[in-house]
Design a protein around this motif. Structure first.
Motif, PDB file in Angstrom:
ATOM      1  N   GLN A  57       0.755  -0.702   0.089  1.00  0.00           N
ATOM      2  CA  GLN A  57       0.314  -0.094   0.147  1.00  0.00           C
ATOM      3  C   GLN A  57       0.251   0.810   0.169  1.00  0.00           C
ATOM      4  OE1 GLN A  57      -3.517  -0.035   2.925  1.00  0.00           O
ATOM      5  NE2 GLN A  57      -3.049  -2.030   2.687  1.00  0.00           N
ATOM      6  N   MET A  58       2.266   0.869   0.053  1.00  0.00           N
ATOM      7  CA  MET A  58       3.319   2.241   0.169  1.00  0.00           C
ATOM      8  C   MET A  58       3.742   2.593  -0.822  1.00  0.00           C
ATOM      9  SD  MET A  58       3.276   3.438   3.477  1.00  0.00           S
ATOM     10  CE  MET A  58       4.397   4.654   3.335  1.00  0.00           C
ATOM     11  N   GLY A  60       1.984   3.574  -3.484  1.00  0.00           N
ATOM     12  CA  GLY A  60       1.835   4.879  -4.655  1.00  0.00           C
ATOM     13  C   GLY A  60       2.668   6.026  -3.807  1.00  0.00           C
ATOM     14  N   GLN A  61       3.178   6.301  -2.458  1.00  0.00           N
ATOM     15  CA  GLN A  61       4.037   7.100  -2.075  1.00  0.00           C
ATOM     16  C   GLN A  61       5.190   7.450  -1.796  1.00  0.00           C
ATOM     17  OE1 GLN A  61       1.618   7.387   1.942  1.00  0.00           O
ATOM     18  NE2 GLN A  61       0.024   5.822   1.562  1.00  0.00           N
ATOM     19  N   LEU A  62       5.815   6.950  -2.277  1.00  0.00           N
ATOM     20  CA  LEU A  62       7.172   6.558  -2.360  1.00  0.00           C
ATOM     21  C   LEU A  62       8.350   7.943  -2.620  1.00  0.00           C
ATOM     22  CD1 LEU A  62       8.121   3.547  -4.153  1.00  0.00           C
ATOM     23  CD2 LEU A  62       7.306   3.559  -1.971  1.00  0.00           C
ATOM     24  N   GLU A  63       7.200   9.112  -3.631  1.00  0.00           N
ATOM     25  CA  GLU A  63       7.737  10.169  -3.225  1.00  0.00           C
ATOM     26  C   GLU A  63       8.163  11.054  -2.041  1.00  0.00           C
ATOM     27  OE1 GLU A  63       3.668  10.867  -3.993  1.00  0.00           O
ATOM     28  OE2 GLU A  63       4.890   9.364  -4.217  1.00  0.00           O
ATOM     29  N   LEU A  64       7.177  10.291  -1.041  1.00  0.00           N
ATOM     30  CA  LEU A  64       6.977  11.256   0.303  1.00  0.00           C
ATOM     31  C   LEU A  64       8.070  11.269   1.013  1.00  0.00           C
ATOM     32  CD1 LEU A  64       3.562  11.623   0.384  1.00  0.00           C
ATOM     33  CD2 LEU A  64       4.800  13.060  -0.140  1.00  0.00           C
ATOM     34  N   PRO A  66       9.362   9.363   4.438  1.00  0.00           N
ATOM     35  CA  PRO A  66       8.765   9.204   5.427  1.00  0.00           C
ATOM     36  C   PRO A  66       9.057  10.289   7.206  1.00  0.00           C
ATOM     37  CG  PRO A  66      11.279   8.273   5.704  1.00  0.00           C
ATOM     38  CD  PRO A  66      10.847   9.652   4.049  1.00  0.00           C
ATOM     39  N   GLY A 259       9.287   4.484   5.103  1.00  0.00           N
ATOM     40  CA  GLY A 259       7.995   3.999   5.055  1.00  0.00           C
ATOM     41  C   GLY A 259       7.600   3.254   4.983  1.00  0.00           C
ATOM     42  N   SER A 263       5.794   1.132   7.780  1.00  0.00           N
ATOM     43  CA  SER A 263       4.182   0.628   7.405  1.00  0.00           C
ATOM     44  C   SER A 263       4.373  -1.007   7.828  1.00  0.00           C
ATOM     45  CB  SER A 263       3.763   0.771   6.207  1.00  0.00           C
ATOM     46  OG  SER A 263       2.315   0.571   6.010  1.00  0.00           O
TER      47      SER A 263
END
Length: 371
Positions: A57-58, A60-64, A66, A259, A263
């Motif tokens: 689920q992470m 889609g957030q790899l640009e952010l 942690p 991140g 998670s």
């Protein structure tokens, strides 16, 4: 005619050039057939499906970036273990946590003690910090509290204790750990490395949470690499006095835990039913493999972890090195432990039912002369 001069190069600290390279267990066997990798004490059950789902689920957030403080992960750890989250520090594996401890408290002129067959990351962390590693001899492949206490000098600043120990699988009952702590000066940090704590079912064993929570000089380290099956994510943590945690936080990287790892770690530690299934598997196959190997004439050090230390005869044709080659030729990858001063032994992870049975069968053929 001018002589060619050597180029001027940056020079690392002297303490770094003297550190032996850490060599992990092999991951491949000879040939292209089925392979049982039993060299790194990884979980045969893999990771909790809940942890795998949380990791996915992470994506889609790899640009952010942690959470730099791993706050939700620390809260989950505190909830499961009944500790204060502000006294928990998370790292990229317990290896990083051990290095942070050494770098925060050791320097040139200091000494740090570890045991004769202790985890090889201890002397690496000690030397990298500029300090001197001191080896305390063991008794019957088990930590000797009296030997550690006898090695303490006014230069001693830290003691590393793996309990259970890797690669021997032996442990100290907690009464002995308390005796060790009581005998140390207050300025010496006792590091309790409890990487394999979840596997231990002995009633006289404790991981060290209570001692780390009630003392000013005890830190307990843990890992997600073993029973939680998250070795690839590099995730570990420690629990200790607020002052020590604060010092470590000052030198750790601001985003040292990814991140996806955070998670997955939250989901994994909350899935204690999965952990229990891993314990049950190990509790079934650890004694089965031990008994079977002893039954074919090999000596096995009694273990409480998820691996065993197998000792081979000092007989040409039946040595550990020859057994290792034979096992590799038949798709079974165990761990040579020469670097732990155990040249005629192999360490074997307790793997799947199929893996355990194949190792037993392969070693039986080897000892019977099927070369």
């Amino acid at each position: 005619m001018s002589l060619k001069q050597e180029p001027v190069r940056p020079k690392p600290r002297d303490c770094v050039t003297g550190i032996p390279l850490y060599v992990p267990g092999k991951s491949k066997a000879n040939g292209n057939g089925r392979v049982h990798k039993l060299s790194s004490n990884e979980s045969p059950l893999g990771a909790s499906p809940k942890a795998v789902d949380a990791y996915r689920q992470m994506a889609g957030q790899l640009e952010l970036y942690p959470d730099g403080g791993s706050n939700s992960l620390r809260d989950a750890i505190a909830e499961v273990h009944g500790v204060h989250p502000e006294r928990v520090l998370c790292g990229a594996g317990s290896d990083e946590v051990l290095s942070l401890l050494a770098n925060a408290y050791l320097e040139s002129g200091d000494e740090a003690i570890y045991c004769e067959h202790g985890f090889l990351m201890y002397p690496i962390a000690i030397q990298a910090a500029g300090a001197t590693p001191v080896v305390a001899m063991e008794k019957d492949l088990t930590t000797d509290v009296d030997a550690i206490l006898a090695a303490v000098t006014d230069k001693t600043k830290m003691v590393f204790l793996a309990n259970p120990n890797n690669p021997t699988g032996t442990y100290l009952p907690f009464s002995e750990v308390r005796r060790l702590h009581k005998g140390l000066p207050g300025n010496v940090i006792l590091v309790l490395d409890a990487a394999y704590a979840e596997y231990v079912t002995s009633t006289d064993y404790e991981a060290g949470i209570e001692l780390a929570g009630s003392s000013e000089n005890v830190v307990m380290t843990r890992t997600y690499s073993k029973i939680y099956g998250l070795a690839s994510l590099r995730l570990g943590w420690c629990y200790g006095p607020q002052a020590i945690i604060d010092a470590m936080n000052r030198i750790r990287g601001p985003f040292n835990v990814s991140g996806p790892a955070q998670s997955a770690g939250i989901a994994a530690i909350r899935d204690q039913e999965f952990v229990r299934s891993a314990v049950e598997h190990n509790s079934e196959w650890l004694p089965k493999v031990t008994k079977a190997l002893e039954g074919i004439g090999l000596k096995v050090t009694p273990s409480v972890a998820n691996f065993i230390l197998i000792h081979f005869p000092e007989v040409p044709g039946k040595t550990a090195a020859e057994a290792d080659k034979y096992l590799l030729d038949h798709g079974c990858v165990l761990r040579q432990v020469d670097s732990y001063n155990l040249p005629n032994s192999l360490r074997m992870t307790i793997g799947t039912k199929e893996a355990c049975e194949d190792v037993i069968a392969t070693l039986t053929k080897f000892l019977n002369g099927a070369h």
